[in-house]
Design a protein around this motif. Structure first.
Motif, PDB file in Angstrom:
ATOM      1  N   VAL A  37       4.114 -32.004  25.045  1.00 17.26           N
ATOM      2  CA  VAL A  37       4.703 -31.763  26.366  1.00 17.26           C
ATOM      3  C   VAL A  37       5.604 -32.930  26.765  1.00 17.26           C
ATOM      4  N   ARG A  38       5.171 -34.153  26.489  1.00 15.59           N
ATOM      5  CA  ARG A  38       5.987 -35.326  26.832  1.00 15.59           C
ATOM      6  C   ARG A  38       7.286 -35.373  26.034  1.00 15.59           C
ATOM      7  N   ASP A  41      12.103 -31.585  26.479  1.00 17.15           N
ATOM      8  CA  ASP A  41      13.115 -31.837  27.506  1.00 17.15           C
ATOM      9  C   ASP A  41      12.810 -30.958  28.702  1.00 17.15           C
ATOM     10  N   GLY A  42      12.097 -31.472  29.662  1.00 10.93           N
ATOM     11  CA  GLY A  42      11.749 -30.707  30.853  1.00 10.93           C
ATOM     12  C   GLY A  42      10.492 -29.884  30.661  1.00 10.93           C
ATOM     13  N   ALA A  43      10.429 -28.776  31.401  1.00 16.66           N
ATOM     14  CA  ALA A  43       9.248 -27.912  31.382  1.00 16.66           C
ATOM     15  C   ALA A  43       9.165 -27.152  30.059  1.00 16.66           C
ATOM     16  N   LEU A  79      -1.217 -33.273  33.203  1.00 16.99           N
ATOM     17  CA  LEU A  79       0.009 -32.471  33.180  1.00 16.99           C
ATOM     18  C   LEU A  79       0.244 -31.897  34.570  1.00 16.99           C
ATOM     19  N   ARG A  80       1.420 -31.337  34.763  1.00 14.54           N
ATOM     20  CA  ARG A  80       1.715 -30.591  35.990  1.00 14.54           C
ATOM     21  C   ARG A  80       2.033 -29.155  35.589  1.00 14.54           C
ATOM     22  N   LYS A  81       1.421 -28.208  36.295  1.00 14.92           N
ATOM     23  CA  LYS A  81       1.683 -26.791  36.038  1.00 14.92           C
ATOM     24  C   LYS A  81       2.617 -26.295  37.121  1.00 14.92           C
ATOM     25  N   ARG A  82       3.751 -25.772  36.705  1.00 16.35           N
ATOM     26  CA  ARG A  82       4.742 -25.262  37.653  1.00 16.35           C
ATOM     27  C   ARG A  82       4.395 -23.829  38.047  1.00 16.35           C
ATOM     28  N   ARG A  86       5.077 -22.777  33.419  1.00 17.50           N
ATOM     29  CA  ARG A  86       5.437 -23.829  32.463  1.00 17.50           C
ATOM     30  C   ARG A  86       4.751 -25.127  32.845  1.00 17.50           C
ATOM     31  N   THR A  88       4.817 -29.523  32.647  1.00 14.49           N
ATOM     32  CA  THR A  88       5.604 -30.743  32.479  1.00 14.49           C
ATOM     33  C   THR A  88       4.645 -31.913  32.381  1.00 14.49           C
ATOM     34  N   SER A  91       4.522 -37.445  35.866  1.00 12.96           N
ATOM     35  CA  SER A  91       5.488 -38.553  35.991  1.00 12.96           C
ATOM     36  C   SER A  91       4.744 -39.872  35.941  1.00 12.96           C
TER      37      SER A  91
END
Length: 92
Positions: A37-38, A41-43, A79-82, A86, A88, A91
């Motif tokens: 994931v890191r 490029d983006g989500a 992680l962050r779940k949008r 998806r 990301t 941060s």
């Protein structure tokens, strides 16, 4: 037969992320997901992570355990779940 319920403890395999996260804290399989994931490029979609891991992404049932792991990482702050499903990287 008596059972000693005090001896049974839940083991938290995926610790909550702190301000100074220990990158070695999650198990190896979860660290591999984090690295994928890191590096994106983006989500990134679960399917793309599955492809990177070598899973059969054409079989939907093969992705559900991966989705659960990624959601667990998001719930614990790694992680962050949008809203679109998806993921990301958190941060830094």
């Amino acid at each position: 037969m008596k059972r000693n319920w005090a001896a049974r403890r839940a083991i938290l395999l995926i610790p909550h992320r702190s301000e100074n996260p220990n990158e070695a804290a999650p198990p190896a399989g979860y660290r591999r997901i984090l690295a994928i994931v890191r590096a994106a490029d983006g989500a990134i979609q679960v399917r793309a992570v599955g492809e990177e891991l070598g899973l059969q992404v054409t079989v939907r049932g093969k992705l559900e355990p991966l989705r659960a792991k990624m959601t667990k990482l998001a719930d614990r702050g790694w992680l962050r779940k949008r809203g679109d499903g998806r993921f990301t990287a958190h941060s830094q």
